[in-house]
Design a protein around this motif. Structure first.
Motif, PDB file in Angstrom:
ATOM      1  N   LEU A 151       0.718  -1.092   0.115  1.00  0.00           N
ATOM      2  CA  LEU A 151      -0.106  -0.030   0.069  1.00  0.00           C
ATOM      3  C   LEU A 151       0.781   1.293  -0.010  1.00  0.00           C
ATOM      4  O   LEU A 151       0.559   2.111  -1.018  1.00  0.00           O
ATOM      5  N   TYR A 152       1.858   1.374   1.080  1.00  0.00           N
ATOM      6  CA  TYR A 152       2.481   2.624   0.979  1.00  0.00           C
ATOM      7  C   TYR A 152       4.053   2.212   1.139  1.00  0.00           C
ATOM      8  O   TYR A 152       4.361   1.478   2.073  1.00  0.00           O
ATOM      9  N   PRO A 153       4.871   2.915   0.193  1.00  0.00           N
ATOM     10  CA  PRO A 153       6.249   2.619   0.210  1.00  0.00           C
ATOM     11  C   PRO A 153       7.166   3.063   1.397  1.00  0.00           C
ATOM     12  O   PRO A 153       6.597   4.024   1.873  1.00  0.00           O
ATOM     13  N   ALA A 154       8.187   2.259   1.440  1.00  0.00           N
ATOM     14  CA  ALA A 154       9.417   2.479   2.558  1.00  0.00           C
ATOM     15  C   ALA A 154      10.270   3.019   1.916  1.00  0.00           C
ATOM     16  O   ALA A 154      10.727   2.556   0.873  1.00  0.00           O
ATOM     17  N   PRO A 155      11.104   4.200   2.469  1.00  0.00           N
ATOM     18  CA  PRO A 155      12.167   4.557   1.704  1.00  0.00           C
ATOM     19  C   PRO A 155      13.396   3.587   2.054  1.00  0.00           C
ATOM     20  O   PRO A 155      13.292   2.738   3.111  1.00  0.00           O
ATOM     21  N   PRO A 156      14.241   3.480   1.250  1.00  0.00           N
ATOM     22  CA  PRO A 156      15.570   2.348   1.450  1.00  0.00           C
ATOM     23  C   PRO A 156      16.544   2.905   2.318  1.00  0.00           C
ATOM     24  O   PRO A 156      16.599   4.081   2.733  1.00  0.00           O
ATOM     25  N   GLY A 157      17.507   1.965   2.952  1.00  0.00           N
ATOM     26  CA  GLY A 157      18.533   2.394   3.368  1.00  0.00           C
ATOM     27  C   GLY A 157      18.315   2.472   4.924  1.00  0.00           C
ATOM     28  O   GLY A 157      19.488   2.883   5.569  1.00  0.00           O
ATOM     29  N   HIS A 158      17.461   2.026   5.634  1.00  0.00           N
ATOM     30  CA  HIS A 158      17.181   2.042   7.196  1.00  0.00           C
ATOM     31  C   HIS A 158      16.931   0.776   7.859  1.00  0.00           C
ATOM     32  O   HIS A 158      16.885   0.950   9.006  1.00  0.00           O
ATOM     33  N   VAL A 159      17.009  -0.397   7.048  1.00  0.00           N
ATOM     34  CA  VAL A 159      16.707  -1.851   7.449  1.00  0.00           C
ATOM     35  C   VAL A 159      18.252  -2.390   7.985  1.00  0.00           C
ATOM     36  O   VAL A 159      19.026  -2.256   6.864  1.00  0.00           O
ATOM     37  N   ARG A 160      18.571  -3.130   8.938  1.00  0.00           N
ATOM     38  CA  ARG A 160      19.918  -3.736   9.015  1.00  0.00           C
ATOM     39  C   ARG A 160      19.585  -5.116   8.407  1.00  0.00           C
ATOM     40  O   ARG A 160      18.573  -5.629   7.958  1.00  0.00           O
ATOM     41  N   PRO A 161      20.596  -5.807   8.055  1.00  0.00           N
ATOM     42  CA  PRO A 161      20.711  -7.057   7.372  1.00  0.00           C
ATOM     43  C   PRO A 161      20.275  -7.997   7.962  1.00  0.00           C
ATOM     44  O   PRO A 161      20.099  -7.918   9.462  1.00  0.00           O
ATOM     45  N   GLY A 162      19.811  -9.090   7.160  1.00  0.00           N
ATOM     46  CA  GLY A 162      19.145 -10.421   7.854  1.00  0.00           C
ATOM     47  C   GLY A 162      20.140 -11.017   9.143  1.00  0.00           C
ATOM     48  O   GLY A 162      21.440 -10.747   8.979  1.00  0.00           O
ATOM     49  N   GLY A 163      19.524 -11.367  10.215  1.00  0.00           N
ATOM     50  CA  GLY A 163      20.439 -11.652  11.359  1.00  0.00           C
ATOM     51  C   GLY A 163      20.925 -10.858  12.286  1.00  0.00           C
ATOM     52  O   GLY A 163      21.362 -11.100  13.419  1.00  0.00           O
ATOM     53  N   GLU A 164      20.546  -9.405  12.000  1.00  0.00           N
ATOM     54  CA  GLU A 164      20.753  -8.362  12.830  1.00  0.00           C
ATOM     55  C   GLU A 164      19.338  -7.897  13.533  1.00  0.00           C
ATOM     56  O   GLU A 164      18.223  -7.873  12.871  1.00  0.00           O
ATOM     57  N   TRP A 165      19.386  -7.235  14.794  1.00  0.00           N
ATOM     58  CA  TRP A 165      18.178  -6.857  15.431  1.00  0.00           C
ATOM     59  C   TRP A 165      18.048  -5.248  14.748  1.00  0.00           C
ATOM     60  O   TRP A 165      18.738  -4.428  14.487  1.00  0.00           O
ATOM     61  N   ASN A 166      16.606  -5.114  14.729  1.00  0.00           N
ATOM     62  CA  ASN A 166      16.210  -3.830  14.103  1.00  0.00           C
ATOM     63  C   ASN A 166      14.922  -3.298  15.206  1.00  0.00           C
ATOM     64  O   ASN A 166      14.377  -4.095  16.023  1.00  0.00           O
ATOM     65  N   THR A 167      14.821  -2.205  15.571  1.00  0.00           N
ATOM     66  CA  THR A 167      13.738  -1.653  16.253  1.00  0.00           C
ATOM     67  C   THR A 167      12.508  -0.844  15.589  1.00  0.00           C
ATOM     68  O   THR A 167      13.045   0.143  14.796  1.00  0.00           O
TER      69      THR A 167
END
Length: 239
Positions: A151-167
């Motif tokens: 529905l609504y797009p997210a800007p890139p560049g703010h997620v951490r790689p797989g296997g790492e914690w995000n908040t």
């Protein structure tokens, strides 16, 4: 002169993306699945105690399956377990939650879910949980981490790689919704608005008349077939 204005614009964007009244991001040195005195005073409560699956059950069922376990202080999808939801329902709230997805993995966080549609995604909007770099959905802003799925797009560049914690942080207040990821506001929208209705009509959710219509409901965590872990799940009810 262009450089001067570019610097001002960059400062403005950086300031506008700072999370406000957000619990501080968790760190490996912090005590997990606890509330600070300040958080308790502000009305936060834990939805996961870090030791048991108390307070959670499978969607449409009275108990939680063996596919969800507590591992290393995290509520973890370890095998075929189905989507799970909170026992409690919430209307207006601020949710903070840490998530870690396996490399190439996919999951999601649902809100205001009801159990009258056969499947949770047929009525509940989803904040996408994804390893953008390794999953095909990461190639589209509409289905990448932090997006309001399809529905609504997210800007890139703010997620951490797989296997790492995000908040992640999810604010739902009346019709107003905000998705935050690692301190950045990813998405902002109004449920039931003309814009919302047009996007739903152009999405995979068009066949489901109850989609996004609930004014309160359960928080849900998705089983999309991958190992995913959640911790520091805390919520503050808004007036």
């Amino acid at each position: 002169m262009k450089t001067h204005f570019a610097v001002i614009a960059l400062l403005f964007v950086t300031h506008s993306c700072k999370a406000q009244s957000q619990p501080p991001p968790s760190s490996s040195n912090a005590v997990q699945n606890t509330l600070t005195d300040a958080e308790q005073a502000a009305g936060w409560r834990l939805l996961f105690d870090g030791r048991t699956t108390a307070g959670w059950r499978n969607y449409g069922k009275p108990t939680i399956s063996n596919g969800w376990k507590v591992q290393d202080g995290a509520l973890t999808r370890v095998g075929a377990g189905g989507d799970i939801i909170t026992n409690d329902e919430f209307k207006n709230f601020e949710l903070s939650i840490d998530w870690k997805i396996e490399i190439g993995g996919n999951s999601g966080i649902f809100y205001r879910a009801s159990e009258d549609s056969g499947a949770i995604y047929r009525n509940s909007p989803e904040m996408q949980v994804l390893d953008d770099a390794k999953h095909p959905d990461g190639q589209s802003p509409l289905t990448s981490a932090g997006a309001a799925y399809d529905l609504y797009p997210a800007p890139p560049g703010h997620v951490r790689p797989g296997g790492e914690w995000n908040t992640a942080r999810l604010i739902v207040n009346g019709n107003h919704v905000e998705h935050w990821l690692n301190g950045f506001r990813m998405v902002e929208y109004e449920l039931g608005s003309r814009d919302w209705d047009s996007k739903v009509a152009a999405s995979k959710f068009k066949p489901y008349p109850r989609f996004g219509k609930n004014t309160q409901g359960h928080i849900g965590l998705q089983d999309h077939g991958n190992v995913v872990a959640f911790r520091n799940i805390k919520i503050r009810v808004l007036p």
